[in-house]
Design a protein around this motif. Structure first.
Motif, mmCIF file in Angstrom:
data_model
loop_
_atom_site.group_PDB
_atom_site.id
_atom_site.type_symbol
_atom_site.label_atom_id
_atom_site.label_comp_id
_atom_site.label_asym_id
_atom_site.label_seq_id
_atom_site.Cartn_x
_atom_site.Cartn_y
_atom_site.Cartn_z
ATOM 1 N N ILE A 132 -14.761 50.827 56.231
ATOM 2 C CA ILE A 132 -15.014 49.394 56.384
ATOM 3 C C ILE A 132 -13.762 48.611 55.995
ATOM 4 O O ILE A 132 -12.996 49.030 55.121
ATOM 5 N N ASP A 133 -13.564 47.478 56.661
ATOM 6 C CA ASP A 133 -12.474 46.576 56.288
ATOM 7 C C ASP A 133 -12.911 45.143 56.549
ATOM 8 O O ASP A 133 -13.500 44.847 57.598
ATOM 9 N N PHE A 134 -12.641 44.255 55.586
ATOM 10 C CA PHE A 134 -12.912 42.831 55.735
ATOM 11 C C PHE A 134 -11.602 42.052 55.763
ATOM 12 O O PHE A 134 -10.624 42.426 55.123
ATOM 13 N N GLU A 135 -11.619 40.943 56.482
ATOM 14 C CA GLU A 135 -10.598 39.909 56.365
ATOM 15 C C GLU A 135 -11.283 38.659 55.833
ATOM 16 O O GLU A 135 -12.449 38.402 56.161
ATOM 17 N N THR A 136 -10.572 37.907 55.005
ATOM 18 C CA THR A 136 -11.168 36.727 54.385
ATOM 19 C C THR A 136 -10.465 35.452 54.828
ATOM 20 O O THR A 136 -9.289 35.467 55.207
ATOM 21 N N ALA A 137 -11.205 34.352 54.737
ATOM 22 C CA ALA A 137 -10.701 33.069 55.223
ATOM 23 C C ALA A 137 -9.783 32.393 54.225
ATOM 24 O O ALA A 137 -8.887 31.641 54.614
ATOM 25 N N GLY A 189 -15.319 35.965 48.349
ATOM 26 C CA GLY A 189 -16.535 35.979 49.163
ATOM 27 C C GLY A 189 -16.453 35.088 50.375
ATOM 28 O O GLY A 189 -17.429 34.396 50.712
ATOM 29 N N SER A 190 -15.310 35.092 51.077
ATOM 30 C CA SER A 190 -15.143 34.262 52.285
ATOM 31 C C SER A 190 -14.817 35.118 53.504
ATOM 32 O O SER A 190 -13.847 34.847 54.214
ATOM 33 N N PRO A 191 -15.610 36.152 53.793
ATOM 34 C CA PRO A 191 -15.276 37.024 54.926
ATOM 35 C C PRO A 191 -15.332 36.277 56.254
ATOM 36 O O PRO A 191 -16.204 35.433 56.478
ATOM 37 N N CYS A 192 -14.370 36.608 57.119
ATOM 38 C CA CYS A 192 -14.370 36.027 58.466
ATOM 39 C C CYS A 192 -14.314 37.100 59.549
ATOM 40 O O CYS A 192 -14.452 36.789 60.735
ATOM 41 N N ALA A 193 -14.120 38.362 59.151
ATOM 42 C CA ALA A 193 -14.112 39.463 60.119
ATOM 43 C C ALA A 193 -14.402 40.765 59.386
ATOM 44 O O ALA A 193 -14.060 40.916 58.212
ATOM 45 N N VAL A 194 -15.032 41.694 60.100
ATOM 46 C CA VAL A 194 -15.316 43.015 59.539
ATOM 47 C C VAL A 194 -15.097 44.067 60.628
ATOM 48 O O VAL A 194 -15.343 43.821 61.812
ATOM 49 N N THR A 218 -20.430 27.121 51.752
ATOM 50 C CA THR A 218 -19.817 26.543 50.558
ATOM 51 C C THR A 218 -18.328 26.831 50.441
ATOM 52 O O THR A 218 -17.647 26.232 49.609
ATOM 53 N N ARG A 219 -17.829 27.777 51.253
ATOM 54 C CA ARG A 219 -16.411 28.169 51.199
ATOM 55 C C ARG A 219 -15.840 28.272 52.612
ATOM 56 O O ARG A 219 -15.331 29.317 53.019
ATOM 57 N N PRO A 220 -15.893 27.193 53.409
ATOM 58 C CA PRO A 220 -15.579 27.301 54.839
ATOM 59 C C PRO A 220 -14.110 27.205 55.206
ATOM 60 O O PRO A 220 -13.741 27.475 56.351
ATOM 61 N N ASP A 221 -13.252 26.830 54.260
ATOM 62 C CA ASP A 221 -11.867 26.529 54.616
ATOM 63 C C ASP A 221 -11.061 27.783 54.951
ATOM 64 O O ASP A 221 -11.240 28.839 54.329
ATOM 65 N N PHE A 222 -10.171 27.640 55.912
ATOM 66 C CA PHE A 222 -9.244 28.717 56.269
ATOM 67 C C PHE A 222 -7.876 28.371 55.693
ATOM 68 O O PHE A 222 -7.248 27.390 56.098
ATOM 69 N N ASP A 223 -7.443 29.171 54.738
ATOM 70 C CA ASP A 223 -6.159 28.960 54.087
ATOM 71 C C ASP A 223 -5.022 29.296 55.058
ATOM 72 O O ASP A 223 -5.062 30.350 55.708
ATOM 73 N N PRO A 224 -4.012 28.426 55.182
ATOM 74 C CA PRO A 224 -2.915 28.707 56.127
ATOM 75 C C PRO A 224 -2.234 30.045 55.885
ATOM 76 O O PRO A 224 -1.827 30.722 56.833
ATOM 77 N N GLY A 225 -2.104 30.449 54.624
ATOM 78 C CA GLY A 225 -1.480 31.736 54.337
ATOM 79 C C GLY A 225 -2.302 32.890 54.874
ATOM 80 O O GLY A 225 -1.749 33.871 55.400
ATOM 81 N N HIS A 226 -3.614 32.807 54.755
ATOM 82 C CA HIS A 226 -4.477 33.852 55.295
ATOM 83 C C HIS A 226 -4.426 33.872 56.819
ATOM 84 O O HIS A 226 -4.418 34.939 57.436
#
Length: 204
Positions: A17-22, A27-32, A55-63
């Motif tokens: 398994i692998d997650f990417e976070t926003a 706890g801000s997964p955006c892909a799995v 509650t944590r919808p923002d996408f950080d530019p660095g991510h």
């Protein structure tokens, strides 16, 4: 000593398994990405994009620079708490004790724990192991980051930080290490490396 070209034993079964976070919140997964391995062979794959918790919808530019996923990319996709039951059901469909493997498992298990806590979602107990810890014991490399470990395993990693590509690389590393060690199961590989299967338990 077995070479990486030797076939894996037929009992090498697990799911990578692998997650990417926003953003920086774990706890801000955006892909799995999910890769099911049976007998040392990839037999099934799944990938999905998702919206992180409300509650944590923002996408950080660095991510975004790292993985290329934006708020627009996941617009209209399910929220994590809507998608997680389906992810979990797929992982555990064949075996409630399915071993889940991730490269730096503390991160990916932390994503599940934190995202579930953030959304009030309950996860099942998950057995897991870390391919990064195994790579540190099975290879002699200047770095054990996923691209270097994948290269040592002879696994192509064309798009690092694509969740499915990273899950494939993780799976390939574990299969290669099992072959090199000449053992029959991932459990034996862990034992020989002085490691154990860990458990991600739901909160009481």
């Amino acid at each position: 000593m077995p070479s990486s070209a030797d076939p894996a034993p037929p009992s090498v079964d697990f799911t990578a398994i692998d997650f990417e976070t926003a953003n920086r919140f774990l706890g801000s997964p955006c892909a799995v990405g999910l890769v099911r391995v049976r007998g040392g062979v990839v037999v099934e794959e799944r990938s999905a994009s998702m919206r992180p918790p409300r509650t944590r919808p923002d996408f950080d530019p660095g991510h975004v620079r790292i993985h290329g996923i934006t708020a627009g990319s996941v617009a209209g996709r399910p929220l994590f708490d809507e998608l997680w039951p389906r992810i979990e059901a797929w992982i555990l469909a064949e075996d409630p004790d399915e071993l889940v493997v991730a490269h730096n498992a503390a991160f990916d298990m932390g994503v599940i724990r934190s995202a579930c806590a953030e959304t009030g979602t309950r996860h099942a107990p998950l057995s897991y192991a870390c391919s990064l810890a195994l790579a540190r014991r099975g290879y002699d490399l200047p770095s054990y980051a996923l691209p270097r470990a994948a290269e040592a395993a002879g696994v192509p990693l064309r798009r690092h930080h694509d969740a499915l590509e990273d899950a494939r690389a993780c799976a390939g590393i574990v299969v290669d290490l099992v072959r090199r060690a000449g053992v029959a199961t991932v459990g034996e590989l862990l034992s020989g490396a002085g490691l154990t299967v860990r458990r991600l338990l739901p909160p009481p």
